[in-house]
Structures are given as C-alpha cells and as structure tokens.
Design an enzyme around this catalytic site. Structure first.
Site, PDB file in Angstrom:
ATOM      1  CG  HIS A 141      -2.048  -0.999   1.072  1.00 32.60           C
ATOM      2  ND1 HIS A 141      -3.140  -1.013   1.918  1.00 32.60           N
ATOM      3  CD2 HIS A 141      -2.239  -2.016   0.195  1.00 32.60           C
ATOM      4  CE1 HIS A 141      -3.954  -2.008   1.562  1.00 32.60           C
ATOM      5  NE2 HIS A 141      -3.423  -2.618   0.518  1.00 32.60           N
ATOM      6  CD  GLU A 143      -2.193   3.906   3.121  1.00 30.97           C
ATOM      7  OE1 GLU A 143      -3.388   3.880   3.459  1.00 30.97           O
ATOM      8  OE2 GLU A 143      -1.730   3.187   2.217  1.00 30.97           O
ATOM      9  CB  CYS A 167      -6.966  -0.985   5.195  1.00 30.06           C
ATOM     10  SG  CYS A 167      -5.287  -1.598   4.917  1.00 30.06           S
ATOM     11  CB  CYS A 170      -2.193   1.007   6.078  1.00 28.06           C
ATOM     12  SG  CYS A 170      -1.890   0.304   4.439  1.00 28.06           S
TER      13      CYS A 170
END
Length: 227
Positions: A141, A143, A167, A170
């Site tokens: 992801h 992040e 999410c 993360c």
C-alpha cells in the site's frame, strides 16, 4: 387590414419563429451534458484565467496571492504520486512530512521491489475463486511505501498525507512507525467496513490524530513549459 399591416404581421411571425428556434437551439446546447474533453478544456481555461488575473505589477512589493497552502501542497504530492501506480482499478498516493514541513517520503500502491508487475495479477476478483489470482496478496500500500521510502529516517511525530483513508493493516504500520497525524482525502466505503472501523479504533487508541483534508483549491494545473 392593409397590405402594409399584413406585411408587418408576417414579418413579426417569421421573426418570432426564428428567435424561438435560435433560443431552443441555444438552450438545448446549453443544457447538453459536456463531454470529458470539454470539461478538461473548461478547467484549463479557468486555470489560465486565474493565472492571468494574478499577474502582479512589477513595482508592487507585496507577495503573490493564490499560492498553495501547505495542506494542499502535500496532498497534491500524494495525488501526483498516485499517478505512478499501475493498479488499473484504484491509484492511491501518500506523502510523509516532518513537523518542520520537510518531505521525508512519498509512495503509491504497487508490487514490492524486484517483483515483476507483468507476472502477477492486477485483478480485483478471480474467476476460479483463487485469491492468488488477484492483486491483494501482492500489493504494497501507498502508506507503507511512503514510510519505507524515508531512507531510514525516523517517522516518529510526522504527518502522513494520503489520498485514501488507510485500512487496518496500514494503520498498524502507521502506529508502529510513530506517525502522529494522518490527513486523508477520501474514505473508502465498503459493505464490509470492518477493516476501516478497526483502523479508526486502532489510530484513536494509539493517540494518532486523524482529519479529513479540506482543500482550498478544487484543482491544480501543472504545465510542462518554461516558467
């Protein structure tokens, strides 16, 4: 009624019909839904008008007006980073910033380094029901990439700008890395919102501030030309 009167009445009728036809044509064109190209063109023209209107007198000692706020600047970098994503369904970007406003790392969603993005699936669903035929087991992801791209600088006390609310997986990494604030642009809505409910709960328990970005500009035009 004289011949002159008949002529005047006829001219009025013809003129009225012509005016009505023009009005209908204009209104139908006016209310027609513009194409995407027309919308883009209007946006470009609007930005140019804004730029031209902000041209300052060379003798004016005051600073330029209409410059980007810090929040818009960092969120724009997150959006720009998202353009690098090869995900065909959703492109997410993130920008990690220090307390002093120094950019520490940027990232976008994609496969890990060294993993060929032509040999793994980008699909959201598998026809056979095999999760290994989807992107989810492989994607890293935005992040996470932004935090890992800091060249080993500490993320403690820093702000993370992300185009989409993180999410729960993360959120765990955000908390563990020491990020103090998350600024997001949009929150993903799912029928199963367990992962995002858990994310908010974890961030709240860890004392990580969360806020939604409120842009001061609706869009930013970037032109590749000599300034």
């Amino acid at each position: 009624m004289s011949t002159r009167d008949v002529a005047l009445v006829s001219a009025s009728v013809v003129g009225g019909a012509l005016a009505s036809a023009i009005a209908v044509r204009f209104l139908s064109g006016y209310w027609r839904k513009p194409s995407s190209n027309e919308v883009d063109s209007l946006a470009v023209d609007a930005n140019r008008s804004l730029e031209n209107s902000s041209v300052q007198c060379p003798f004016d000692p005051s600073k330029r007006k209409g410059y980007l706020s810090w929040d818009d600047y960092f969120m724009a970098l997150a959006f720009l980073s998202a353009k690098r994503s090869k995900d065909p369904n959703r492109q997410v970007g993130a920008c990690l910033v220090s307390q002093d406003g120094i950019i520490l790392g940027i990232g976008y969603n994609g496969f890990p380094r060294g993993c060929c993005d032509d040999k793994l699936s980008w699909a959201k669903k598998s026809r056979s029901g095999n999760p290994l035929e989807t992107k989810y087991p492989y994607v890293c992801h935005a992040e996470v990439n932004a935090i890992l791209n800091t060249n080993h600088a500490s993320a403690a006390g820093q702000r993370l700008y992300v185009t989409m609310f993180p999410c729960n997986e993360c959120a765990k990494i955000i908390i563990q890395s020491g990020v103090s604030e998350v600024i997001y642009f949009v929150e993903k809505r799912l029928n199963d919102s367990v992962m995002y409910t858990a994310s908010r709960r974890l961030l709240s328990m860890a004392g990580v501030k969360v806020r939604k970005h409120q842009p001061q500009m609706s869009q930013i035009l970037i032109k590749f030309e000599e300034p």
